[in-house]
Write a protein that holds these residues in place. Sequence first.
Motif, PDB file in Angstrom:
ATOM      1  N   LEU A  22      73.288   9.696   0.130  1.00 21.64           N
ATOM      2  CA  LEU A  22      73.130  10.370   0.171  1.00 21.64           C
ATOM      3  C   LEU A  22      73.524  11.648  -0.342  1.00 21.64           C
ATOM      4  CD1 LEU A  22      73.825  11.612   4.046  1.00 21.64           C
ATOM      5  CD2 LEU A  22      72.109  12.375   3.012  1.00 21.64           C
ATOM      6  N   LYS A  23      74.845  11.147  -0.898  1.00 18.58           N
ATOM      7  CA  LYS A  23      75.468  12.115  -1.896  1.00 18.58           C
ATOM      8  C   LYS A  23      74.598  11.733  -3.240  1.00 18.58           C
ATOM      9  CE  LYS A  23      79.577  12.638  -4.512  1.00 18.58           C
ATOM     10  NZ  LYS A  23      80.801  11.715  -4.804  1.00 18.58           N
ATOM     11  N   TYR A  24      73.938  11.083  -3.666  1.00 15.33           N
ATOM     12  CA  TYR A  24      73.386  10.912  -4.839  1.00 15.33           C
ATOM     13  C   TYR A  24      71.924  10.638  -4.583  1.00 15.33           C
ATOM     14  CZ  TYR A  24      77.666   9.556  -7.159  1.00 15.33           C
ATOM     15  OH  TYR A  24      78.829   9.317  -7.563  1.00 15.33           O
ATOM     16  N   SER A  25      71.519  11.608  -3.635  1.00 17.17           N
ATOM     17  CA  SER A  25      70.056  11.425  -3.817  1.00 17.17           C
ATOM     18  C   SER A  25      69.185  13.099  -4.150  1.00 17.17           C
ATOM     19  CB  SER A  25      69.868  12.197  -1.615  1.00 17.17           C
ATOM     20  OG  SER A  25      68.823  13.030  -2.259  1.00 17.17           O
ATOM     21  N   LYS A  26      68.876  12.463  -4.864  1.00 14.71           N
ATOM     22  CA  LYS A  26      67.412  13.606  -5.529  1.00 14.71           C
ATOM     23  C   LYS A  26      66.908  14.871  -4.952  1.00 14.71           C
ATOM     24  CE  LYS A  26      65.204  10.496  -8.338  1.00 14.71           C
ATOM     25  NZ  LYS A  26      63.998   9.877  -8.536  1.00 14.71           N
ATOM     26  N   LYS A  27      67.059  14.836  -3.336  1.00 14.05           N
ATOM     27  CA  LYS A  27      66.750  15.928  -2.908  1.00 14.05           C
ATOM     28  C   LYS A  27      65.631  16.397  -3.267  1.00 14.05           C
ATOM     29  CE  LYS A  27      71.673  17.264  -1.226  1.00 14.05           C
ATOM     30  NZ  LYS A  27      72.715  16.400  -2.665  1.00 14.05           N
ATOM     31  N   LYS A  28      64.504  15.344  -3.141  1.00 15.59           N
ATOM     32  CA  LYS A  28      63.406  15.688  -3.167  1.00 15.59           C
ATOM     33  C   LYS A  28      62.488  15.431  -2.199  1.00 15.59           C
ATOM     34  CE  LYS A  28      63.139  17.173  -7.586  1.00 15.59           C
ATOM     35  NZ  LYS A  28      63.428  16.434  -9.325  1.00 15.59           N
ATOM     36  N   SER A  56      67.625   3.803  -2.319  1.00 13.01           N
ATOM     37  CA  SER A  56      68.559   2.762  -2.469  1.00 13.01           C
ATOM     38  C   SER A  56      69.342   2.822  -3.512  1.00 13.01           C
ATOM     39  CB  SER A  56      67.672   1.930  -3.049  1.00 13.01           C
ATOM     40  OG  SER A  56      67.338   1.484  -4.252  1.00 13.01           O
ATOM     41  N   LEU A  57      70.812   1.837  -2.099  1.00  9.42           N
ATOM     42  CA  LEU A  57      72.113   1.773  -3.382  1.00  9.42           C
ATOM     43  C   LEU A  57      71.551   0.713  -4.420  1.00  9.42           C
ATOM     44  CD1 LEU A  57      74.417   2.130  -2.145  1.00  9.42           C
ATOM     45  CD2 LEU A  57      74.235  -0.560  -0.905  1.00  9.42           C
ATOM     46  N   ARG A  58      70.559   0.577  -4.790  1.00  5.92           N
ATOM     47  CA  ARG A  58      70.349   0.308  -6.422  1.00  5.92           C
ATOM     48  C   ARG A  58      70.615   1.350  -7.093  1.00  5.92           C
ATOM     49  NH1 ARG A  58      67.037  -3.971  -9.381  1.00  5.92           N
ATOM     50  NH2 ARG A  58      66.237  -2.743 -10.188  1.00  5.92           N
ATOM     51  N   ASP A  59      69.414   2.524  -6.513  1.00  3.23           N
ATOM     52  CA  ASP A  59      69.501   3.295  -7.175  1.00  3.23           C
ATOM     53  C   ASP A  59      71.220   4.271  -8.080  1.00  3.23           C
ATOM     54  OD1 ASP A  59      67.194   2.651  -7.344  1.00  3.23           O
ATOM     55  OD2 ASP A  59      66.669   4.661  -5.791  1.00  3.23           O
ATOM     56  N   VAL A  60      71.729   3.813  -6.706  1.00  6.26           N
ATOM     57  CA  VAL A  60      72.585   4.637  -6.494  1.00  6.26           C
ATOM     58  C   VAL A  60      73.789   3.857  -8.007  1.00  6.26           C
ATOM     59  CG1 VAL A  60      74.932   5.185  -5.411  1.00  6.26           C
ATOM     60  CG2 VAL A  60      72.698   5.249  -4.516  1.00  6.26           C
ATOM     61  N   PHE A  61      73.393   2.904  -7.559  1.00  9.09           N
ATOM     62  CA  PHE A  61      74.898   1.523  -8.536  1.00  9.09           C
ATOM     63  C   PHE A  61      74.027   1.813  -9.890  1.00  9.09           C
ATOM     64  CE2 PHE A  61      75.227  -2.276 -10.149  1.00  9.09           C
ATOM     65  CZ  PHE A  61      76.062  -2.813 -10.365  1.00  9.09           C
ATOM     66  N   LEU A  62      72.872   1.824 -10.466  1.00  8.32           N
ATOM     67  CA  LEU A  62      72.508   1.839 -11.321  1.00  8.32           C
ATOM     68  C   LEU A  62      72.366   2.845 -11.563  1.00  8.32           C
ATOM     69  CD1 LEU A  62      68.965   0.241 -11.261  1.00  8.32           C
ATOM     70  CD2 LEU A  62      71.438  -0.706 -12.097  1.00  8.32           C
ATOM     71  N   SER A  63      72.293   4.328 -11.570  1.00 10.66           N
ATOM     72  CA  SER A  63      72.623   5.771 -12.405  1.00 10.66           C
ATOM     73  C   SER A  63      73.969   5.709 -12.170  1.00 10.66           C
ATOM     74  CB  SER A  63      72.468   6.864 -10.702  1.00 10.66           C
ATOM     75  OG  SER A  63      73.400   6.924  -9.596  1.00 10.66           O
ATOM     76  N   LEU A  64      75.017   5.165 -11.513  1.00  7.04           N
ATOM     77  CA  LEU A  64      76.598   5.401 -11.434  1.00  7.04           C
ATOM     78  C   LEU A  64      76.912   4.049 -13.014  1.00  7.04           C
ATOM     79  CD1 LEU A  64      78.347   5.484  -7.821  1.00  7.04           C
ATOM     80  CD2 LEU A  64      78.232   7.038  -9.682  1.00  7.04           C
ATOM     81  N   PRO A 111      77.332   3.393   2.941  1.00  8.20           N
ATOM     82  CA  PRO A 111      75.925   3.199   1.759  1.00  8.20           C
ATOM     83  C   PRO A 111      75.371   4.840   2.637  1.00  8.20           C
ATOM     84  CG  PRO A 111      76.652   1.260   3.400  1.00  8.20           C
ATOM     85  CD  PRO A 111      77.757   1.600   3.675  1.00  8.20           C
ATOM     86  N   GLU A 112      75.316   4.597   3.697  1.00  7.17           N
ATOM     87  CA  GLU A 112      74.818   5.975   4.127  1.00  7.17           C
ATOM     88  C   GLU A 112      75.562   7.115   3.298  1.00  7.17           C
ATOM     89  OE1 GLU A 112      75.242   3.937   5.977  1.00  7.17           O
ATOM     90  OE2 GLU A 112      73.367   3.265   6.446  1.00  7.17           O
ATOM     91  N   GLU A 113      76.619   7.731   3.046  1.00  8.45           N
ATOM     92  CA  GLU A 113      76.963   8.745   2.633  1.00  8.45           C
ATOM     93  C   GLU A 113      76.910   8.330   0.918  1.00  8.45           C
ATOM     94  OE1 GLU A 113      81.417   8.959   4.788  1.00  8.45           O
ATOM     95  OE2 GLU A 113      81.497   7.513   3.156  1.00  8.45           O
TER      96      GLU A 113
END
Lengths: 278, 239
Positions: free
Chosen positions: A220-226, A264-272, A215-217
Amino acid sequence: MTNILKANQLTKTFGNVKALDHCDLEIRKGEIFGYLGPSGAGKTTTIKLLTGQLHSDAGEVTVLGKNPFSPEIRQQIGIMSDMSGLYEKMTVYENLDIFADIYGVKNKKKKIKETLEAVDLYDNRKKKVEKLSRGMKQRLVFARTILHNPRLLFLDEPTANLDPATADEIRELITKLNRNGTTVFLTTHNMEEADELCHRIALLNKGHIVECGSPEELKLKYSKKKVLITTGKGKKEISLDKNELIDELEKTEDLLMIHSEEPSLRDVFLSLTKEENA
Amino acid sequence: MNGKIMYTLLKKDIKSCLANKNILVSVLIPIFFCALYRYLFSGIGEGMQGFVLNISAIFAISIIPTSILPIMIAEEKEKYTLRSLMLAHVRGHEFLTSKILVCLGMTAVVSTAVFFIAGGDGQDYFAYLAAAMVSAAGLCFLGAMAGLLSKDQASAGTISAPLTLLTMLPPLFSGFNDVFERISAVVPTTSFQTIYTAVQSGQNILSGNSLTAIIVCAVWIAGGAVLFDVFYRRKGIDC
Ligand SMILES: Nc1ncnc2c1ncn2[C@@H]1O[C@H](COP(=O)(O)OP(=O)(O)OP(=O)(O)O)[C@@H](O)[C@H]1O
Ligand SMILES: [Mg+2]
């Protein structure tokens, strides 16, 4: 860590629906592996292919070093399907008794007692199943799934349609079991649950595995880096760049808060899953 | 087939039958009718007694394999307990064999009860029971197929009601005309009637009409098994 399950290029088609398309999976011994994806992504189909309930069109599966259809496998895996039924007219105890006999559980009485205590149903052992609440029934299904000490558990949405407290109880049971060495393959629609329980996660969309990692990876991978900076004048979003950040902070006088904008994992899930759908 | 699993399934199926009111009522109907007829016709004489026994036994032989068996199979589909058994790797044929054995057991119990209530001749009992069992066995695969076809108990009822009538009525109407007689000759329930009549009149059951009747049942059992197997392979038990 060693693999307890390996699937290679797994493919399954129903008519003209490609339920699973060349999927690779590796489950490591001792982990809780989360298998996430939108409805119809192919999660249940995957479990069926991995547990010898369904033949794949192509690809290979090895579970505990064997073919999933080999009879020895059944003693070593436990499957909780999203549609597991209980004998409603029989008691809690009788329901476990039947399955203990089917699995040939040794020291049956002692084992049933222990398992019922683990899911907190021992005091209700003489109750007919039809008199139980939904949560109690789900705990009984769980008890039945682990009765024969499986080394590998497949749980298909074990907390779906449960109230938050009961869902917590089931999650606690999963964690406890995993600490004692059981490997778990878990599907869920609950992202917080996946984040909390799973060591690794695979994201499935339309029969394809689109991402896999802890989950952390993934976050991080999909972090917007903001970074979100709150000052007396208001909020400002700036990119997570060392120089930019220092510049910005030097300019600011009334700094109130710095917040990393971690998805959140939810954001990653939704974006993917959205990306794929688009 | 695994002996321990079969034993467990049998125990479970007997228990569930005893706990299922619909099944108990259906099983008790032939017994109830038999007692009622016996009472109604008590003063009428010898011939009537044979008639009462015949009609009650045929009732039991047709209703248990063609109505109760599909309902038992469909109940486990409807409640997803069949799914649970399959997940524990119980095999489809183990599941069905247990149900068929329980139904044959019920047929034996009910036809025995009916035999003694109707006042059958104790000497003929074993031949009577054998005829009833062979005939019921001939109908079991038909009932099992009805069970495979139905998703839940309601649809099992819809499919099985005509099956029960179609297997129960031919022997009773066989005397009406030629067409009825010809049709009824190939139905296992008529076989029971023919064999038992031969037994009562002291004929050798391995000759004449009675032998034909036995062959009819054998064909039903063998044909049913083959048909069922084809059907089962194509449709599976629970998908
Ligand atoms: N037996 C079947 N016959 C035909 N199509 C099927 C069958 N089983 C699954 N499918 C199809 O395969 C696809 C994947 O289904 P699956 O049940 O694996 O999804 P899922 O990820 O488990 O969804 P959910 O989260 O809703 O449980 C779907 O499009 C579904 O309609
Ligand atoms: Mg599913």
